[in-house]
Design a protein around this motif. Structure first.
Motif, PDB file in Angstrom:
ATOM      1  N   ARG A   1      26.352  52.580  27.663  1.00  0.00           N
ATOM      2  CA  ARG A   1      25.108  53.167  27.162  1.00  0.00           C
ATOM      3  C   ARG A   1      24.226  53.740  28.271  1.00  0.00           C
ATOM      4  O   ARG A   1      23.215  54.386  27.984  1.00  0.00           O
TER       5      ARG A   1
ATOM      6  N   ASN B   1      23.242  58.819  30.894  1.00  0.00           N
ATOM      7  CA  ASN B   1      22.023  59.477  30.421  1.00  0.00           C
ATOM      8  C   ASN B   1      22.107  60.998  30.413  1.00  0.00           C
ATOM      9  O   ASN B   1      21.258  61.657  29.819  1.00  0.00           O
ATOM     10  N   THR B   2      23.102  61.587  31.069  1.00  0.00           N
ATOM     11  CA  THR B   2      23.217  63.039  31.082  1.00  0.00           C
ATOM     12  C   THR B   2      24.384  63.472  30.201  1.00  0.00           C
ATOM     13  O   THR B   2      25.347  62.724  30.001  1.00  0.00           O
ATOM     14  N   LYS B   3      24.312  64.703  29.700  1.00  0.00           N
ATOM     15  CA  LYS B   3      25.388  65.221  28.855  1.00  0.00           C
ATOM     16  C   LYS B   3      26.681  65.363  29.648  1.00  0.00           C
ATOM     17  O   LYS B   3      27.775  65.162  29.103  1.00  0.00           O
ATOM     18  N   GLU B   4      26.563  65.689  30.923  1.00  0.00           N
ATOM     19  CA  GLU B   4      27.760  65.845  31.749  1.00  0.00           C
ATOM     20  C   GLU B   4      28.504  64.526  31.889  1.00  0.00           C
ATOM     21  O   GLU B   4      29.728  64.452  31.682  1.00  0.00           O
ATOM     22  N   ASP B   5      27.762  63.448  32.231  1.00  0.00           N
ATOM     23  CA  ASP B   5      28.395  62.133  32.371  1.00  0.00           C
ATOM     24  C   ASP B   5      28.961  61.654  31.033  1.00  0.00           C
ATOM     25  O   ASP B   5      30.059  61.084  30.979  1.00  0.00           O
ATOM     26  N   SER B   6      28.208  61.872  29.956  1.00  0.00           N
ATOM     27  CA  SER B   6      28.683  61.457  28.632  1.00  0.00           C
ATOM     28  C   SER B   6      29.941  62.218  28.238  1.00  0.00           C
ATOM     29  O   SER B   6      30.856  61.653  27.629  1.00  0.00           O
ATOM     30  N   PHE B   7      30.008  63.493  28.593  1.00  0.00           N
ATOM     31  CA  PHE B   7      31.175  64.308  28.277  1.00  0.00           C
ATOM     32  C   PHE B   7      32.420  63.762  28.971  1.00  0.00           C
ATOM     33  O   PHE B   7      33.476  63.589  28.354  1.00  0.00           O
TER      34      PHE B   7
ATOM     35  N   TYR C   1      36.012  65.430  35.855  1.00  0.00           N
ATOM     36  CA  TYR C   1      34.835  65.200  36.708  1.00  0.00           C
ATOM     37  C   TYR C   1      34.852  66.136  37.911  1.00  0.00           C
ATOM     38  O   TYR C   1      33.824  66.738  38.262  1.00  0.00           O
TER      39      TYR C   1
END
Length: 440
Positions: free
Chosen positions: A395, A398-404, A430
């Motif tokens: 959880r 916090n960023t869309k890049e990391d979540s992607f 990555y």
């Protein structure tokens, strides 16, 4: 006159005593630590039972060795460091035909242990831990947690026969009534939700508006003091004897005799290719790197040595597998489950280790018949909470890049290709995203 030691130096025995005392210092209550101790049994019991019934694993030896492992790791690490079966080796041993023999299972565990001991002792594991991107590690944790949760739902909804392979057994709906019925599992689920909530101690702002904050805190303290997982496990243990009263007459006392396995080069060849090759990437990612990341999240300020965890896995299996004990590792899912139900120190796994040691020495292989009657729906409920707790570690993306990156890694891992392929895809993705940001 004997020369006095300087004040800044401590004798070795005193340092060892202080280390043991710090590791076993009670963080909450004894009941809470006992409840947390059974938090990973939803994974441990089904795999151990399947290996015992299908592969004729010596349960007495496994209980004694894993009990010793629990006690030692609880003292050394000072956190509820779990001792769990090597899942890939167990899956190959039980589901593939021909089944792996006990010697081949041991050879797979020894081969995996040697690799982890080597990369841990040489510092390569510490290097991997520092350079691996956090979103990729979170992807592995998320996939493992969701796979645990999905397996737990199957345990609750369908009857399970751990002696059959997934290819040959058909899904049979679990009956609503009975001592292993759906209602029993749902009641245990509701009890754990009410007593433990979602695993956090925060109070939502909406609740603060409706009810006085102190009343909520008082109620949560009372509920959290209930050893919920321990109560549920003891209920299942009592139901074993009610479901099959003949268990009592079939118990024989005493452990089985220890003996060294005669492992041939052919056993090592088969064990390495079929068992160790799929297990090594999972052990590196989930049993060392992911468990250390999760430990840092759950116990801020305490640093778990990556090299120490890797060496620990190596030493455990190089000691026990030669005697026929089950190959084991440290799993992030087990740590999540134990923490979820109240474990906060090494004392919880010491309690668990003492319990395994006593069972292995007193009733030995007779314990397999007791485990065979344990309500699988209750195991599913315990495993569900462990899986959700592990998945929730993701959880912090916090960023869309990391979540992607995390979600792609988790999705590939859960397609059946394994954590190794998901990890590789996550690393490539990555690096590609970082490549877009370079200034050529």
């Amino acid at each position: 006159m004997a020369e006095e030691l300087p004040e800044n130096r401590t004798p070795l025995l005193r340092r060892c005593h202080n280390r043991v005392f710090a590791s076993l210092r009670l963080q909450t209550s004894i009941l809470s630590e006992l409840s947390g101790a059974v938090g990973d049994l939803g994974t441990y019991i089904p795999i151990v039972l399947a290996l015992t019934l299908v592969s004729h694993l010596d349960l007495s030896t496994t209980l004694i060795f894993t009990g010793i492992y629990n006690i030692v790791t609880g003292i050394l690490f000072g956190t509820p460091m779990p001792v769990q079966p090597m899942k890939s080796i167990a899956a190959v041993a039980v589901t593939e035909t021909p089944h792996l023999t006990v010697e081949q299972i041991a050879a797979a565990g020894i081969s995996t242990a040697a690799v982890l001991l080597l990369i841990g002792a040489t510092g390569l594991m510490s290097l991997l831990y520092r350079i691996l991107p956090l979103p990729v590690v979170r992807g592995v944790q998320l996939s493992q947690g969701l796979q645990f949760a999905l397996t737990a739902v199957k345990y609750v909804l369908y009857d399970q026969d751990f002696t059959k392979t997934t290819a040959t057994k058909a899904a049979v709906d679990r009956p609503w009534l009975g001592l292993d019925g759906l209602i029993l599992a749902l009641v245990c689920l509701l009890f754990l939700v009410i007593t433990t909530g979602y695993g956090g101690g925060e109070i939502s702002s909406d609740a603060e508006v409706l009810i006085d904050r102190r009343k909520i805190q008082r109620r949560l303290r009372v509920l959290s003091s209930i050893p919920a997982a321990l109560i549920v496990f003891l209920l299942g243990f009592v139901l074993c004897f009610i479901r099959d009263p003949s268990i009592l007459s079939g118990i024989t006392f005493g452990p089985s005799k220890f003996h060294l396995l005669s492992i041939s080069w052919d056993d090592f060849r088969v064990g390495f290719l079929r068992g160790a090759v799929p297990q090594i990437p999972l052990s590196v990612l989930n049993s060392v790197i992911a468990v250390c990341k999760l430990s840092a999240d759950l116990f801020p300020g305490t640093e778990t040595s990556v090299a120490g965890v890797s060496v620990s896995v190596g030493v455990m299996n190089l000691a026990g597998c030669w005697f026929g004990a089950m190959p084991v590792c440290h799993g992030a899912g087990g740590l999540a489950g134990q923490y979820r139900f109240g474990a906060r120190s090494g004392l919880s796994v010491v309690f668990l280790g003492l319990g395994k040691l006593i069972l292995g020495l007193v009733i030995g292989n007779s314990f397999a018949k007791i485990l065979a009657s344990f309500p699988v729906g209750i195991l599913g409920v315990l495993l569900l909470f462990a899986g959700i707790e592990l998945a929730m570690a993701a959880r912090d993306m916090n960023t869309k890049e990391d979540s992607f990156v995390m979600l792609v890694c988790a999705a590939v891992s859960m397609t059946g290709s394994g954590a190794a392929l998901g990890f590789a895809c996550g690393i490539i993705l990555y690096l590609l995203l970082k490549l877009r940001e370079l200034d050529f």
